[in-house]
Every structure is written in C-alpha cells, then in structure tokens.
Enzyme design. Structure first.
Site, short mmCIF file in Angstrom:
data_model
loop_
_atom_site.label_atom_id
_atom_site.label_comp_id
_atom_site.label_asym_id
_atom_site.label_seq_id
_atom_site.Cartn_x
_atom_site.Cartn_y
_atom_site.Cartn_z
N SER A 245 6.41 -0.29 10.05
CA SER A 245 5.06 -0.16 9.50
C SER A 245 4.93 1.25 8.93
O SER A 245 5.48 2.20 9.49
CB SER A 245 4.03 -0.35 10.62
OG SER A 245 2.78 0.15 10.22
N ARG B 253 2.48 2.99 9.20
CA ARG B 253 1.73 3.78 10.19
C ARG B 253 2.62 4.30 11.32
O ARG B 253 2.17 5.13 12.11
CB ARG B 253 0.60 2.94 10.77
CG ARG B 253 -0.53 2.66 9.79
CD ARG B 253 -1.68 1.94 10.47
NE ARG B 253 -2.87 1.85 9.61
CZ ARG B 253 -3.23 0.76 8.93
NH1 ARG B 253 -2.49 -0.33 8.97
NH2 ARG B 253 -4.33 0.77 8.19
N GLY C 29 4.80 -10.43 3.70
CA GLY C 29 5.59 -10.35 4.93
C GLY C 29 4.92 -11.08 6.09
O GLY C 29 3.70 -11.07 6.23
N MET D 148 0.84 -1.21 0.00
CA MET D 148 0.00 0.00 0.00
C MET D 148 0.88 1.26 0.00
O MET D 148 0.39 2.36 0.28
CB MET D 148 -0.95 -0.02 1.20
CG MET D 148 -1.91 -1.21 1.13
SD MET D 148 -3.45 -0.96 2.02
CE MET D 148 -2.85 -0.75 3.68
N GLY D 149 2.17 1.09 -0.31
CA GLY D 149 3.03 2.25 -0.46
C GLY D 149 3.55 2.79 0.86
O GLY D 149 3.45 2.15 1.89
N GLY E 49 11.02 -2.89 5.42
CA GLY E 49 10.27 -4.16 5.45
C GLY E 49 9.79 -4.50 4.05
O GLY E 49 9.95 -5.64 3.58
N HIS E 50 9.21 -3.53 3.34
CA HIS E 50 8.77 -3.76 1.96
C HIS E 50 9.98 -4.10 1.08
O HIS E 50 9.92 -5.02 0.26
CB HIS E 50 8.12 -2.49 1.39
CG HIS E 50 6.86 -2.06 2.10
ND1 HIS E 50 6.78 -0.87 2.79
CD2 HIS E 50 5.64 -2.63 2.20
CE1 HIS E 50 5.56 -0.73 3.29
NE2 HIS E 50 4.85 -1.78 2.95
N GLN F 289 -2.72 -12.49 7.55
CA GLN F 289 -2.92 -12.21 6.12
C GLN F 289 -2.13 -13.21 5.26
O GLN F 289 -2.65 -13.76 4.28
CB GLN F 289 -2.45 -10.79 5.83
CG GLN F 289 -2.29 -10.44 4.38
CD GLN F 289 -1.89 -8.99 4.20
OE1 GLN F 289 -2.67 -8.09 4.46
NE2 GLN F 289 -0.67 -8.74 3.76
P1 AMP Z 1 1.42 -2.95 3.44
O1 AMP Z 1 2.02 -1.91 2.56
O2 AMP Z 1 1.42 -2.60 4.89
O3 AMP Z 1 0.10 -3.46 2.95
O4 AMP Z 1 2.40 -4.21 3.35
C1 AMP Z 1 2.74 -4.78 2.11
C2 AMP Z 1 3.55 -6.02 2.36
O5 AMP Z 1 4.71 -5.70 3.10
C3 AMP Z 1 2.79 -7.08 3.19
O6 AMP Z 1 3.10 -8.38 2.69
C4 AMP Z 1 3.36 -6.87 4.57
O7 AMP Z 1 3.30 -8.03 5.38
C5 AMP Z 1 4.80 -6.51 4.25
N1 AMP Z 1 5.39 -5.79 5.36
C6 AMP Z 1 4.95 -4.66 5.96
N2 AMP Z 1 5.74 -4.35 7.00
C7 AMP Z 1 6.70 -5.30 7.07
C8 AMP Z 1 7.81 -5.54 7.95
N3 AMP Z 1 8.08 -4.73 8.97
N4 AMP Z 1 8.57 -6.63 7.72
C9 AMP Z 1 8.30 -7.48 6.69
N5 AMP Z 1 7.27 -7.29 5.82
C10 AMP Z 1 6.49 -6.22 6.02
#
Ligand code: AMP
Length: 281
Positions: free
Chosen positions: A183, A185, A145, A30-31, A36-37, A151
C-alpha cells in the site's frame, strides 16, 4: 511515453488511438506506485494495444479528517515505473473535475457495510471519479486490484448497472515479502506499526487455513482470526458473501474475509478469499 495533464489532452489522445482501431487499457491510481500497481499494468499490457495509467489523488474520496493532505506523492518515480512497465500514456491532471462539477455516482447496498460504513462518502467519491476517468480515457478495459475488494465489486456493479462500455479486469492482491499487503500508505509505518500490521494478514490466513481444513462456521472463523490481530484500532473484521458483500453464517459459497484497522495513524486494509472460488464472469 506521453504525459497528459488535462482531461482535454487525455480525450484527444484516446480519440486518436480509437480512430486507429486500437484498444485502450487503463489502470487508475493515486500514485506513489509500488509493485501492486505495476502488477495491474502487467496484467493489462498484453490484452490491449495502448496502456494508460492515471495518477490522481481524488479529493472526493477522502473524508474531512482523513489523510488527503499527507497522501504520499512521487510524480518522477511514478513516471519511471510506468515507463519501465511499458505504459504508453500517464494521465496526471492537476484538476480532474470541470468548474461547477455537480454530479455524484452512488452504488447502493454494496456500499452499506465495510469501508462504506466506516468511511461515509468514500465509495461515492470512488465511483464518481472512476466514472469520469473511464469516460475521459475512453478505455476498453480497466484493471482494479483485489486489494480494495469492496471498491472492485462496487465498480463492477456500476459498470453493469449503467451499461458502461468497458470490461473490468480484477488483479490479484500483491504482498510484501513478509506478507503485508502493499500500500502507498505503508511508507508511514514505524517498525512497531509494521509488526502490528502484519497481524492482519496472519488472522486472515488463519481463517483461510481453517476453512481449508473443513471449518464452515463463520462465527468460529471470525473469533479465530480476531485472536491473531493486534492493532491500535480494529475498524472491522468481517466474513461476507464475496458477490453481494452481505452477511453469511456458513461458508457454502464464495466468501471473503476483510479487515480494516489503524496502526499508529495509518489505516490499513486487507482481505483473502474464503471457500469456493468466485467466478469473475
Ligand atoms: P490506489 O493508488 O491505492 O488508489 O490503488 C490503485 C489501484 O491499485 C487500485 O485498483 C488498487 O486496488 C490497486 N492496488 C493497490 N495496492 C495493491 C496491491 N497490494 N495489490 C494489488 N493491487 C493493488
């Protein structure tokens, strides 16, 4: 790096890659990208010929009183991070769903508890968007992740149940230097919020350490973890079977401790592996 802004462009790009006999890897996001991404991109990069990242804040997975409107966005910064990670195409659609979109994908049971219980409809929104994204990106592998552990397990189930021709690759949870799970957030956290947020992983790690030292009683582990946690609103702290996400009394199989809480107005989630290692095959 190609920038694709509609499903039609994405499909044409992917079909062209596939015609050349090349393998496509995909990281949905979601950008407001962070390390992590990027770790998910790095995990897939050597496994595939072409790497696609989507950046789309999916309205279907937000409840009416959640933070869809204030979800952080940084398309320029995100593009730069993708380019640096060796991404071949960024899929950034203004709209992902066609007019009259009427379909929902639901995974039962695995979605009953945890975030499925506290965010009604959220995981259906996730499986629905992921199903469409897997189709339009025509990917061979997609990386999710462990940060969003429920999820990840729900998406794996959907792919198995519907025999979708894609391999789901898990990526380890990446933390900030102080231990807070990264995150998008986290940008909203004040110093005090962050201090509270850090108590989540301390509780989880205490549970993991106690299990390592021989404790197997789930009730005792939960009360140990809870004692560390100081947040404004604890949504859940649970210790469940890592595969079924169902309740357990003892640590006699791969398990997972998961937590969700609000600090200030920001919802944080975190989790750690407990007990024997989960086999991902
Ligand atoms: P999101 O942008 O929050 O929807 O996350 C997109 C992808 O990145 C999802 O597969 C999340 O699980 C992964 N993700 C987000 N934060 C982390 C993190 N701290 N470590 C590993 N993967 C992450």
């Amino acid at each position: 790096m190609d920038l694709l802004s509609s499903s039609e462009e994405m499909v044409a790009w992917a079909d062209n890659v596939r015609r050349q006999g090349l393998r496509i890897g995909f990281v949905p996001t979601m950008g407001f990208l962070h390390s992590g991404h990027v770790s998910l991109m790095q995990r897939l990069r050597p496994r595939v010929d072409r790497l696609v990242v989507s950046i789309y804040v999916n309205p279907l997975q937000f409840g009416p009183n959640e933070d869809l409107d204030r979800y952080p966005r940084d398309p320029e910064g995100d593009s730069q991070k993708c380019r640096a990670a060796g991404v071949d195409a960024v899929f950034m659609p203004a709209d992902l769903y066609p007019d009259g979109f009427s379909t929902a994908v639901t995974v039962d049971r695995l979605t009953d508890g945890l975030c499925g219980a506290s965010r009604p409809g959220h995981l259906d929104g996730v499986t629905t968007v992921v199903a469409r994204l897997l189709n339009v990106t025509r990917c061979h592998e997609a990386c999710f992740g462990e940060k969003d552990f429920q999820q990840l397990m729900v998406v794996r189930r959907m792919v198995r149940d519907l025999a979708m021709p894609v391999q789901i690759v898990p990526g380890p949870l990446v933390r900030d230097v102080d231990g807070l799970a990264l995150s998008s957030r986290n940008k909203f956290l004040s110093t005090e919020d962050r201090r509270k947020g850090l108590t989540l992983h301390r509780g989880l790690f205490a549970m993991q350490a106690a299990t390592g030292a021989g404790e197997t009683d789930v009730a005792k582990l939960l009360s140990l973890g809870r004692a560390y946690i100081d947040v404004d609103d604890l949504d859940y702290l649970e210790l469940v079977d890592a595969e079924s996400l169902g309740a357990i009394d003892r640590i006699d199989r791969p398990a997972r401790a998961l937590v969700a809480a609000k600090v200030g107005s920001t919802r944080l989630i975190d989790n750690v592996a407990i007990g024997p290692e989960l086999s991902w095959t």
